[in-house]
Design a protein around this motif. Structure first.
Motif, PDB file in Angstrom:
ATOM      1  N   LYS A  98     -20.455 -10.728   9.235  1.00 58.04           N
ATOM      2  CA  LYS A  98     -19.334  -9.971   9.037  1.00 58.04           C
ATOM      3  C   LYS A  98     -17.709  -9.606   8.604  1.00 58.04           C
ATOM      4  CE  LYS A  98     -18.142  -6.661  12.553  1.00 58.04           C
ATOM      5  NZ  LYS A  98     -17.820  -5.691  13.611  1.00 58.04           N
ATOM      6  N   VAL A  99     -17.549 -11.547   9.069  1.00 58.77           N
ATOM      7  CA  VAL A  99     -16.224 -11.407   7.680  1.00 58.77           C
ATOM      8  C   VAL A  99     -16.760 -11.975   6.710  1.00 58.77           C
ATOM      9  CG1 VAL A  99     -14.482 -12.710   8.267  1.00 58.77           C
ATOM     10  CG2 VAL A  99     -15.603 -12.447  10.376  1.00 58.77           C
ATOM     11  N   LEU A 100     -17.232 -12.119   6.321  1.00 67.23           N
ATOM     12  CA  LEU A 100     -17.740 -12.107   4.645  1.00 67.23           C
ATOM     13  C   LEU A 100     -18.445 -11.335   4.077  1.00 67.23           C
ATOM     14  CD1 LEU A 100     -19.373 -14.048   2.129  1.00 67.23           C
ATOM     15  CD2 LEU A 100     -20.758 -13.405   3.283  1.00 67.23           C
ATOM     16  N   GLN A 101     -18.497  -9.835   4.892  1.00 74.82           N
ATOM     17  CA  GLN A 101     -18.815  -8.782   4.351  1.00 74.82           C
ATOM     18  C   GLN A 101     -17.242  -7.974   3.645  1.00 74.82           C
ATOM     19  OE1 GLN A 101     -21.527  -6.503   7.229  1.00 74.82           O
ATOM     20  NE2 GLN A 101     -22.894  -7.985   6.192  1.00 74.82           N
ATOM     21  N   PHE A 102     -16.557  -8.801   5.056  1.00 71.67           N
ATOM     22  CA  PHE A 102     -15.230  -7.641   4.919  1.00 71.67           C
ATOM     23  C   PHE A 102     -14.437  -8.525   3.415  1.00 71.67           C
ATOM     24  CE2 PHE A 102     -10.743  -9.222   5.577  1.00 71.67           C
ATOM     25  CZ  PHE A 102     -10.055  -8.172   5.454  1.00 71.67           C
ATOM     26  N   VAL A 103     -14.862  -9.749   3.119  1.00 73.85           N
ATOM     27  CA  VAL A 103     -13.629 -10.372   1.937  1.00 73.85           C
ATOM     28  C   VAL A 103     -14.664  -9.649   0.786  1.00 73.85           C
ATOM     29  CG1 VAL A 103     -14.114 -12.445   0.817  1.00 73.85           C
ATOM     30  CG2 VAL A 103     -14.144 -12.680   3.693  1.00 73.85           C
ATOM     31  N   ASN A 104     -15.862  -9.451   0.948  1.00 75.62           N
ATOM     32  CA  ASN A 104     -16.665  -8.935  -0.731  1.00 75.62           C
ATOM     33  C   ASN A 104     -16.390  -7.700  -0.576  1.00 75.62           C
ATOM     34  OD1 ASN A 104     -18.287 -11.164  -0.408  1.00 75.62           O
ATOM     35  ND2 ASN A 104     -20.227 -10.596   0.389  1.00 75.62           N
ATOM     36  N   LYS A 105     -15.214  -6.970   0.397  1.00 74.52           N
ATOM     37  CA  LYS A 105     -15.103  -5.531  -0.109  1.00 74.52           C
ATOM     38  C   LYS A 105     -13.428  -5.543  -0.430  1.00 74.52           C
ATOM     39  CE  LYS A 105     -17.701  -3.520   3.361  1.00 74.52           C
ATOM     40  NZ  LYS A 105     -17.880  -2.192   4.715  1.00 74.52           N
ATOM     41  N   VAL A 106     -12.448  -6.501  -0.030  1.00 73.73           N
ATOM     42  CA  VAL A 106     -11.648  -7.127  -0.476  1.00 73.73           C
ATOM     43  C   VAL A 106     -11.246  -6.430  -2.259  1.00 73.73           C
ATOM     44  CG1 VAL A 106      -9.561  -9.079  -0.803  1.00 73.73           C
ATOM     45  CG2 VAL A 106     -10.576  -8.276   1.085  1.00 73.73           C
ATOM     46  N   ASP A 107     -10.251  -5.973  -2.765  1.00 74.34           N
ATOM     47  CA  ASP A 107     -10.022  -6.261  -4.333  1.00 74.34           C
ATOM     48  C   ASP A 107      -8.915  -7.680  -4.569  1.00 74.34           C
ATOM     49  OD1 ASP A 107      -8.781  -5.728  -7.004  1.00 74.34           O
ATOM     50  OD2 ASP A 107      -8.584  -3.716  -6.465  1.00 74.34           O
ATOM     51  N   LEU A 108      -9.802  -8.248  -5.244  1.00 75.11           N
ATOM     52  CA  LEU A 108      -8.634  -9.452  -5.445  1.00 75.11           C
ATOM     53  C   LEU A 108      -7.743  -9.145  -6.475  1.00 75.11           C
ATOM     54  CD1 LEU A 108     -11.582 -11.601  -6.157  1.00 75.11           C
ATOM     55  CD2 LEU A 108     -10.176 -11.572  -4.276  1.00 75.11           C
ATOM     56  N   ASN A 109      -7.650  -7.606  -6.850  1.00 80.87           N
ATOM     57  CA  ASN A 109      -5.894  -7.485  -7.063  1.00 80.87           C
ATOM     58  C   ASN A 109      -4.837  -7.360  -6.447  1.00 80.87           C
ATOM     59  OD1 ASN A 109      -7.120  -8.114 -10.072  1.00 80.87           O
ATOM     60  ND2 ASN A 109      -8.582  -6.536 -10.303  1.00 80.87           N
ATOM     61  N   LYS A 110      -5.433  -6.872  -5.609  1.00 80.74           N
ATOM     62  CA  LYS A 110      -4.321  -6.961  -4.608  1.00 80.74           C
ATOM     63  C   LYS A 110      -3.919  -8.335  -3.385  1.00 80.74           C
ATOM     64  CE  LYS A 110      -6.296  -1.193  -4.113  1.00 80.74           C
ATOM     65  NZ  LYS A 110      -6.279  -0.676  -4.111  1.00 80.74           N
ATOM     66  N   ILE A 111      -4.210  -8.528  -3.608  1.00 79.75           N
ATOM     67  CA  ILE A 111      -4.130  -9.606  -2.576  1.00 79.75           C
ATOM     68  C   ILE A 111      -3.680 -11.140  -3.274  1.00 79.75           C
ATOM     69  CG2 ILE A 111      -6.234  -9.398  -1.021  1.00 79.75           C
ATOM     70  CD1 ILE A 111      -6.310 -12.135  -3.318  1.00 79.75           C
ATOM     71  N   ASN A 112      -2.963 -11.601  -2.517  1.00 81.98           N
ATOM     72  CA  ASN A 112      -1.697 -12.603  -2.619  1.00 81.98           C
ATOM     73  C   ASN A 112      -3.180 -13.786  -2.734  1.00 81.98           C
ATOM     74  OD1 ASN A 112      -0.606 -15.515  -1.878  1.00 81.98           O
ATOM     75  ND2 ASN A 112       1.343 -14.415  -1.843  1.00 81.98           N
ATOM     76  N   ASP A 113      -3.343 -14.423  -3.516  1.00 84.54           N
ATOM     77  CA  ASP A 113      -3.662 -16.174  -3.996  1.00 84.54           C
ATOM     78  C   ASP A 113      -5.294 -15.661  -3.663  1.00 84.54           C
ATOM     79  OD1 ASP A 113      -5.030 -18.640  -3.933  1.00 84.54           O
ATOM     80  OD2 ASP A 113      -3.706 -19.067  -1.802  1.00 84.54           O
ATOM     81  N   SER A 114      -5.918 -15.242  -4.469  1.00 85.78           N
ATOM     82  CA  SER A 114      -7.022 -14.816  -5.193  1.00 85.78           C
ATOM     83  C   SER A 114      -7.819 -15.921  -4.795  1.00 85.78           C
ATOM     84  CB  SER A 114      -7.835 -13.729  -6.804  1.00 85.78           C
ATOM     85  OG  SER A 114      -6.984 -14.909  -7.505  1.00 85.78           O
ATOM     86  N   GLN A 115      -7.574 -16.974  -5.890  1.00 89.43           N
ATOM     87  CA  GLN A 115      -8.312 -18.440  -5.698  1.00 89.43           C
ATOM     88  C   GLN A 115      -8.748 -19.195  -3.975  1.00 89.43           C
ATOM     89  OE1 GLN A 115      -6.534 -21.071  -7.902  1.00 89.43           O
ATOM     90  NE2 GLN A 115      -7.625 -20.746  -9.322  1.00 89.43           N
ATOM     91  N   PHE A 116      -7.425 -18.739  -3.567  1.00 89.01           N
ATOM     92  CA  PHE A 116      -8.048 -19.072  -1.725  1.00 89.01           C
ATOM     93  C   PHE A 116      -9.380 -17.748  -1.459  1.00 89.01           C
ATOM     94  CE2 PHE A 116      -7.022 -16.791   2.443  1.00 89.01           C
ATOM     95  CZ  PHE A 116      -7.052 -18.536   3.399  1.00 89.01           C
ATOM     96  N   TRP A 117      -9.483 -17.109  -1.426  1.00 89.47           N
ATOM     97  CA  TRP A 117      -9.891 -15.851  -1.121  1.00 89.47           C
ATOM     98  C   TRP A 117     -11.302 -15.919  -1.024  1.00 89.47           C
ATOM     99  CZ3 TRP A 117      -9.663 -10.968   2.397  1.00 89.47           C
ATOM    100  CH2 TRP A 117      -8.774 -10.998   3.331  1.00 89.47           C
ATOM    101  N   LYS A 118     -11.508 -16.618  -2.596  1.00 90.07           N
ATOM    102  CA  LYS A 118     -13.163 -17.212  -2.778  1.00 90.07           C
ATOM    103  C   LYS A 118     -13.163 -17.885  -2.653  1.00 90.07           C
ATOM    104  CE  LYS A 118     -11.990 -14.591  -7.764  1.00 90.07           C
ATOM    105  NZ  LYS A 118     -12.211 -14.666  -9.704  1.00 90.07           N
ATOM    106  N   THR A 119     -12.154 -18.686  -2.197  1.00 87.44           N
ATOM    107  CA  THR A 119     -12.775 -20.197  -1.809  1.00 87.44           C
ATOM    108  C   THR A 119     -13.146 -20.020   0.188  1.00 87.44           C
ATOM    109  OG1 THR A 119     -11.156 -21.456  -3.060  1.00 87.44           O
ATOM    110  CG2 THR A 119     -12.265 -22.640  -0.214  1.00 87.44           C
TER     111      THR A 119
END
Length: 779
Positions: A351-372
């Motif tokens: 469920k948390v993974l599904q949330f991460v998948n919906k996040v727009d990486l252009n809007k968040i801080n530290d996209s590499q962290f989110w991908k990790t």
């Protein structure tokens, strides 16, 4: 564990564990995703931990602090930070004078900014009174001091008189702090609301003031709103203000005070951090209101750390998570239930993974962290191939010097091993390098070993478990890095239901064949010169005698004497002398309990000598096993005229190899009068003396005289008593007035002895000194 008896000492330490130590909390928690120190340092007080929150520094060494930055701006960047820091942290009001060479003071005197200089002097005078510790007698009435009240009035007056806003706000803050420690909460509220509430350009002084304003607020919802804003904007106040945030207050009541999305995000952040259970809805809200927010990243990191605890702590150790939340009902704790809960928490990770998948990486801080994070959650949800594919992409975009890269490498190692087929798991050269890089991280090394074991590679698993001893934790080190684990075979009444030692574990869990395969691997590969092999085999290559001893002992437990002897013969005499003999007493025979000091064929514990010792041998596991095989062969030989004699000697040996005998170390590495039940395969034999009973019975069948038959029956009855005491342990049942009589009543062999040998019954059951007479009556 540096040699075999260190193995034994570790087993002895288990008795200490049983009496006092049992791992819990952070000692159990498995966590591999550790980024707060490097990426979110100012939030690190709120890392997910079984110890809840812990106060610590929130700014790194030599980091320019917010208040220092304000003074730097005030001086138009003309003064070194080191001089500003010296004035703020070390100088007294008396040191603020024209002769002082401090560059901040020299700058202020040069431009004739006497207002700022006077402020610094006044602030120094107030420092002593900004504490609860002013009254040495600790009387409540001493909290309100006339001197503090005078300074408070002066601060309010100076704030109103100040011509520069910077100093006006600073004086107001001093007044608020003095009022708070003077228990004048009304003045705290009045000053803040009149000076700071409508200030548009908020800085650290505003949030320091808001900190005291929140503590002075009587409306709990409004106090929570203030606390959330302080938490985000004043890192040095986070630990204390978080304690004042009341999680019982409905968020709807707090949110009504928020005027901006940023303020709403701050509320959800602090509320989420205070929550030890699932927090997905808070993550979603923070993202909704302030996607480009480092607090959002930290909240995600914290949620993944929770998931690690809920999934990996049970999966690798079979313990419950270090923190048992509402979803982990302590009434339902069993290893089977724990593993079922793990699968439910993997579903939550999805469920948390599904949330991460919906996040727009252009809007968040530290996209590499989110991908990790995404790669990590893919691993948690067992989508190993996708996790590895994403790791491969990220490795090309992250600098190797970045700690995030090492996080990816550890994740890659775990996912690679977990992704292999059962029976085909191995440690590839690439994974070897990652392991070497993190060889001091015990729980990571253990987790790799556990993944290998789950895939059927028990040899490499044992080798990695053995490395726990190279990283042995000593005083002053981090005890949280020790790996403790259970097995699915353990039951609640087991003497010790957890492990922290390789030998202890393979002693209980590995088959003789698995240990033989381990020995074979060590013998043929320990001489390899590559770094990984040198590291992997460095401990066990010195322990081959101990391992041969272990294999032989395992075969003794299975009563496969020839195989046991074959392994015991591979151990040289110096090993036996050092470990099991009183001749070379050392640190490992510290209490003498592990010494072969009685001949198991001829002597019984608590029984006077009654059999002449004919075949004197140097007592070792090798010689005892060899002699036992010899006597069994003689006893089974139908042409042998003394079959009853040899059966009796064999029975004595088997009796002595139980918990009740003098050669218990043929089966165990630790003895205790309390029983100390284990899950070893020969547990019933060890306590019930079934083989001894069998051979005493054969001795009786082959006996030629009634006196010797009576002695054999007496020994059969003794074995039966041991069996019954094991099956019916004394439980302080009030209905059992005499436990001994209760066991005796169940023992039919004492009845048979009394009925069949009535003239001998009293002698044989009341005084074992008669045994010699009955043994001599064998012919």
């Amino acid at each position: 564990m540096k040699n075999f008896l260190v193995f034994i000492l570790i087993l002895v330490s288990k008795s200490l564990f049983a009496c006092g130590f049992y791992p819990f909390g952070e000692e159990l928690r498995f966590s591999f995703f550790r980024l707060a120190e490097s990426r979110y340092y100012s939030y690190a007080e709120f890392n997910y931990s079984a110890n809840t929150f812990e106060p610590r520094a929130v700014y790194k060494d030599n980091e320019v602090l917010p208040n220092e930055k304000l003074w730097l701006n005030y001086c138009q960047n003309q003064v070194p930070i080191s001089d500003i820091r010296l004035v703020l942290n070390e100088l007294s009001s008396y040191d603020i004078n024209p002769s002082n060479k401090n560059k901040l003071l020299q700058y202020l005197y040069k431009i004739k900014d006497y207002e700022a200089l006077n402020y610094l002097k006044f602030a120094k005078e107030c420092e002593f009174f900004n504490s609860w510790m002013d009254d040495p007698w600790e009387r409540n009435e001493g909290m309100v001091l006339p001197k503090r009240g005078k300074l408070l009035s002066e601060a309010i007056k100076l704030s109103k008189q100040s011509k520069r806003d910077e100093l006006r706000f600073r004086y107001a803050f001093l007044a608020i702090r003095l009022a708070f420690y003077n228990q004048d909460l009304k003045t705290v509220r009045n000053i803040y609301d009149s000076v700071f509430k409508n200030d548009k350009q908020q800085n650290i002084i505003d949030y320091w003031s808001l900190y005291f304003r929140s503590l002075a607020e009587t409306d709990k919802a409004l106090a929570n709103f203030y606390a959330a804003q302080v938490f985000v904007n004043a890192p040095d106040k986070r630990f204390m203000i978080a304690q004042g945030f009341d999680s019982k207050v409905p968020l709807e009541s707090v949110l009504k005070y928020a005027k901006t999305n940023k303020e709403k995000a701050n509320i959800y952040l602090l509320a989420g951090i205070k929550k030890h259970d699932k927090t997905i809805e808070y993550l979603e809200k923070v993202y909704q209101y302030d996607s480009n927010f480092d607090g959002l990243n930290f909240l995600l990191l914290r949620e993944i750390n929770k998931i690690e605890d809920w999934v990996f702590t049970p999966y690798y150790s079979l313990f419950s998570p270090s923190i048992e939340t509402n979803s982990w009902n302590s009434d339902e704790i069993s290893i089977q239930n724990i593993l079922r809960r793990v699968e439910k928490d993997r579903t939550y990770a999805l469920k948390v993974l599904q949330f991460v998948n919906k996040v727009d990486l252009n809007k968040i801080n530290d996209s590499q962290f989110w991908k990790t994070c995404k790669a990590y959650l893919l691993f948690v949800t067992k989508d190993y191939s996708e996790s590895l594919a994403l790791i491969g992409e990220l490795e090309n975009s992250i600098k190797k010097s970045d700690l995030l890269f090492n996080q990816l490498e550890m994740l890659k190692a775990l996912a690679t091993v977990a992704n292999q087929k059962n029976g085909e798991a191995f440690i590839s050269p690439e994974i070897q390098l990652i392991i070497l890089k993190n060889k001091g991280f015990n729980k990571f090394i253990f987790a790799i070993g556990r993944e290998l074991e789950y895939k059927g590679n028990t040899t490499d698993a044992a080798l990695l478990y053995s490395k726990m001893h190279d990283n042995e934790v000593t005083e002053g080190h981090d005890y949280y890095e020790v790996a403790y684990w259970k097995t699915i075979k353990n039951k609640g009444d087991t003497y010790s239901d957890f492990y922290s030692d390789c030998f202890d574990y393979i002693n209980v869990m590995y088959t003789p064949q698995q240990v033989e395969q381990l020995i074979k691997d060590v013998r043929f590969n320990a001489t390899k010169k590559d770094e990984f092999s040198q590291w992997k085999y460095s401990f066990l290559k010195k322990q081959l005698p101990e391992l041969y001893d272990l294999v032989g002992t395992k075969y003794i437990r299975q009563n496969k004497l020839s195989k046991a002897l074959l392994n015991f013969k591979k151990v040289n005499i110096s090993f036996w002398n050092e470990r099991y003999s009183a001749w070379e007493r050392n640190n490992y025979n510290w209490d003498g309990s592990n010494v072969f000091d009685k001949n198991p064929f001829y002597e019984l514990k608590y029984t006077p000598s009654f059999i002449p010792i004919k075949d004197t041998i140097h007592l070792t596991k090798t010689s005892i096993t060899s002699q036992l095989i010899k006597y069994i062969d003689l006893a089974n030989d139908k042409k042998e005229k003394d079959r009853d004699y040899y059966y009796f000697l064999v029975a004595n040996c088997y009796y002595n190899m139980t918990q009740h005998g003098n050669a218990w170390m043929m089966r165990r590495y630790l003895w205790s009068s309390d029983g100390n039940h284990s899950i070893l395969e020969d547990e019933s034999e060890y306590f019930q003396c079934n083989l001894a009973k069998k051979y005493y019975t054969l001795a009786k069948i082959n006996a030629k005289t009634e006196k010797f038959k009576a002695l054999c029956m007496r020994m059969i009855a003794r074995c039966e008593r041991n069996r019954l005491e094991y099956l019916y342990p004394y439980t302080y049942d009030s209905k059992i007035a005499d436990y001994g009589a209760y066991i005796l009543s169940k023992n039919k062999y004492y009845s048979d002895l009394k009925n069949d040998y009535s003239a001998d019954y009293i002698k044989l059951t009341s005084d074992c000194s008669y045994f010699e007479d009955y043994f001599r009556g064998r012919r």
